[in-house]
Design a protein around this motif. Structure first.
Motif, PDB file in Angstrom:
ATOM      1  N   THR A 106       0.797  -1.236   0.000  1.00  0.00           N
ATOM      2  CA  THR A 106       0.000   0.000   0.000  1.00  0.00           C
ATOM      3  C   THR A 106       0.825   1.279   0.000  1.00  0.00           C
ATOM      4  O   THR A 106       0.276   2.353  -0.232  1.00  0.00           O
ATOM      5  N   THR A 107       2.126   1.212   0.295  1.00  0.00           N
ATOM      6  CA  THR A 107       2.948   2.423   0.353  1.00  0.00           C
ATOM      7  C   THR A 107       4.308   2.221  -0.310  1.00  0.00           C
ATOM      8  O   THR A 107       4.873   1.139  -0.279  1.00  0.00           O
ATOM      9  N   CYS A 108       4.807   3.290  -0.883  1.00  0.00           N
ATOM     10  CA  CYS A 108       6.165   3.339  -1.441  1.00  0.00           C
ATOM     11  C   CYS A 108       6.774   4.672  -1.049  1.00  0.00           C
ATOM     12  O   CYS A 108       6.203   5.724  -1.345  1.00  0.00           O
ATOM     13  N   LYS A 109       7.922   4.624  -0.365  1.00  0.00           N
ATOM     14  CA  LYS A 109       8.577   5.852   0.064  1.00  0.00           C
ATOM     15  C   LYS A 109      10.063   5.762  -0.201  1.00  0.00           C
ATOM     16  O   LYS A 109      10.674   4.705  -0.075  1.00  0.00           O
ATOM     17  N   SER A 110      10.639   6.904  -0.531  1.00  0.00           N
ATOM     18  CA  SER A 110      12.072   7.062  -0.644  1.00  0.00           C
ATOM     19  C   SER A 110      12.456   8.152   0.351  1.00  0.00           C
ATOM     20  O   SER A 110      11.921   9.254   0.294  1.00  0.00           O
ATOM     21  N   VAL A 115       1.039   3.599  -5.761  1.00  0.00           N
ATOM     22  CA  VAL A 115       1.222   2.149  -5.841  1.00  0.00           C
ATOM     23  C   VAL A 115       0.274   1.600  -6.900  1.00  0.00           C
ATOM     24  O   VAL A 115      -0.914   1.933  -6.918  1.00  0.00           O
ATOM     25  N   PHE A 116       0.805   0.779  -7.804  1.00  0.00           N
ATOM     26  CA  PHE A 116      -0.037   0.121  -8.798  1.00  0.00           C
ATOM     27  C   PHE A 116      -0.954  -0.886  -8.113  1.00  0.00           C
ATOM     28  O   PHE A 116      -0.711  -1.292  -6.976  1.00  0.00           O
ATOM     29  N   THR A 117      -2.010  -1.294  -8.791  1.00  0.00           N
ATOM     30  CA  THR A 117      -2.961  -2.258  -8.211  1.00  0.00           C
ATOM     31  C   THR A 117      -2.301  -3.595  -7.897  1.00  0.00           C
ATOM     32  O   THR A 117      -2.778  -4.331  -7.029  1.00  0.00           O
ATOM     33  N   ASN A 118      -1.198  -3.923  -8.565  1.00  0.00           N
ATOM     34  CA  ASN A 118      -0.507  -5.184  -8.265  1.00  0.00           C
ATOM     35  C   ASN A 118       0.461  -5.045  -7.089  1.00  0.00           C
ATOM     36  O   ASN A 118       1.169  -5.986  -6.742  1.00  0.00           O
ATOM     37  N   GLY A 119       0.521  -3.855  -6.457  1.00  0.00           N
ATOM     38  CA  GLY A 119       1.338  -3.645  -5.266  1.00  0.00           C
ATOM     39  C   GLY A 119       2.735  -3.139  -5.529  1.00  0.00           C
ATOM     40  O   GLY A 119       3.513  -2.951  -4.588  1.00  0.00           O
ATOM     41  N   CYS A 133       5.577  -0.252  -6.900  1.00  0.00           N
ATOM     42  CA  CYS A 133       5.697   1.203  -6.824  1.00  0.00           C
ATOM     43  C   CYS A 133       5.659   1.834  -8.210  1.00  0.00           C
ATOM     44  O   CYS A 133       6.280   1.340  -9.145  1.00  0.00           O
ATOM     45  N   ASN A 134       4.935   2.948  -8.303  1.00  0.00           N
ATOM     46  CA  ASN A 134       4.892   3.737  -9.524  1.00  0.00           C
ATOM     47  C   ASN A 134       5.772   4.963  -9.303  1.00  0.00           C
ATOM     48  O   ASN A 134       5.310   6.003  -8.853  1.00  0.00           O
ATOM     49  N   PHE A 135       7.066   4.847  -9.626  1.00  0.00           N
ATOM     50  CA  PHE A 135       8.017   5.920  -9.350  1.00  0.00           C
ATOM     51  C   PHE A 135       7.829   7.123 -10.264  1.00  0.00           C
ATOM     52  O   PHE A 135       8.469   8.157 -10.071  1.00  0.00           O
ATOM     53  N   ASN A 136       6.949   7.020 -11.247  1.00  0.00           N
ATOM     54  CA  ASN A 136       6.645   8.163 -12.118  1.00  0.00           C
ATOM     55  C   ASN A 136       5.512   9.019 -11.566  1.00  0.00           C
ATOM     56  O   ASN A 136       5.196  10.050 -12.137  1.00  0.00           O
ATOM     57  N   ASN A 137       4.886   8.585 -10.470  1.00  0.00           N
ATOM     58  CA  ASN A 137       3.739   9.292  -9.902  1.00  0.00           C
ATOM     59  C   ASN A 137       4.029   9.653  -8.444  1.00  0.00           C
ATOM     60  O   ASN A 137       3.755   8.886  -7.535  1.00  0.00           O
ATOM     61  N   ILE A 138       4.593  10.855  -8.229  1.00  0.00           N
ATOM     62  CA  ILE A 138       4.906  11.325  -6.878  1.00  0.00           C
ATOM     63  C   ILE A 138       3.636  11.886  -6.253  1.00  0.00           C
ATOM     64  O   ILE A 138       2.974  12.751  -6.826  1.00  0.00           O
ATOM     65  N   ILE A 139       3.316  11.395  -5.069  1.00  0.00           N
ATOM     66  CA  ILE A 139       2.122  11.843  -4.355  1.00  0.00           C
ATOM     67  C   ILE A 139       2.440  12.999  -3.410  1.00  0.00           C
ATOM     68  O   ILE A 139       1.690  13.961  -3.319  1.00  0.00           O
ATOM     69  N   ASN A 140       3.574  12.900  -2.711  1.00  0.00           N
ATOM     70  CA  ASN A 140       3.859  13.881  -1.671  1.00  0.00           C
ATOM     71  C   ASN A 140       5.372  13.964  -1.452  1.00  0.00           C
ATOM     72  O   ASN A 140       6.071  12.954  -1.539  1.00  0.00           O
ATOM     73  N   VAL A 141       5.874  15.168  -1.137  1.00  0.00           N
ATOM     74  CA  VAL A 141       7.270  15.372  -0.767  1.00  0.00           C
ATOM     75  C   VAL A 141       7.295  16.193   0.515  1.00  0.00           C
ATOM     76  O   VAL A 141       6.701  17.272   0.566  1.00  0.00           O
ATOM     77  N   ILE A 142       7.963  15.684   1.534  1.00  0.00           N
ATOM     78  CA  ILE A 142       8.065  16.386   2.814  1.00  0.00           C
ATOM     79  C   ILE A 142       9.540  16.493   3.184  1.00  0.00           C
ATOM     80  O   ILE A 142      10.251  15.492   3.214  1.00  0.00           O
ATOM     81  N   THR A 143      10.007  17.718   3.461  1.00  0.00           N
ATOM     82  CA  THR A 143      11.362  17.935   3.958  1.00  0.00           C
ATOM     83  C   THR A 143      11.249  18.512   5.353  1.00  0.00           C
ATOM     84  O   THR A 143      10.496  19.457   5.583  1.00  0.00           O
TER      85      THR A 143
END
Length: 140
Positions: free
Chosen positions: A42-46, A75-79, A81-91
């Motif tokens: 459900t989540t992908c983070k760098s 996240v794609f439906t298959n679980g 990561c979609n690294f081309n679709n950034i949802i949020n950036v927090i510094t």
């Protein structure tokens, strides 16, 4: 025969190998970066931690600030990561570090606290006892 030679070489290497557990290496004070990747179904983070040389004074000691940049991806439906679709950036500020070269120790100031915490102690010897600190980094 080859098995005996391999065992002999392995034992020889172990016997004459040297450990570097208490050699003091100062924590980097600038131009240092650590990267962490987290992913689940459900989540992908760098996450990037950066010590860029910015100083701060805390309890009369000079510390070096650590910043944290967290990038969340879709996240794609298959679980995967979609690294081309950034949802949020927090510094954000992630604490600060200080080297005590004479005592061979590294201290860390946890964000939003009034004390520093021993992070590394390179002056310890086998059999020494230390107090530890365990922080929860879990979030809802």
């Amino acid at each position: 025969m080859n098995k005996h030679i391999c065992i002999f070489i392995f034992i020889y290497l172990i016997k004459f190998s040297f450990s570097q557990t208490n050699i003091y290496y100062p924590f980097p004070e600038q131009n240092a970066e650590w990267n962490v990747s987290q992913s689940s179904s459900t989540t992908c983070k760098s996450i990037k931690y950066l010590v860029n040389g910015a100083d701060t004074i805390f309890q009369s000691n000079t510390y070096h600030k650590i910043t944290k940049t967290e990038v969340s991806y879709a996240v794609f439906t298959n679980g995967t990561c979609n690294f081309n679709n950034i949802i949020n950036v927090i510094t954000d500020y992630a604490g600060a570090i200080r080297n005590d070269s004479l005592a061979k120790k590294v201290y860390y100031v946890i964000p939003n606290t009034n004390t520093d915490t021993l992070l590394f102690d390179f002056s310890l010897n086998v059999g020494d006892t230390i107090k530890t600190y365990i922080a929860s980094t879990c979030s809802n």
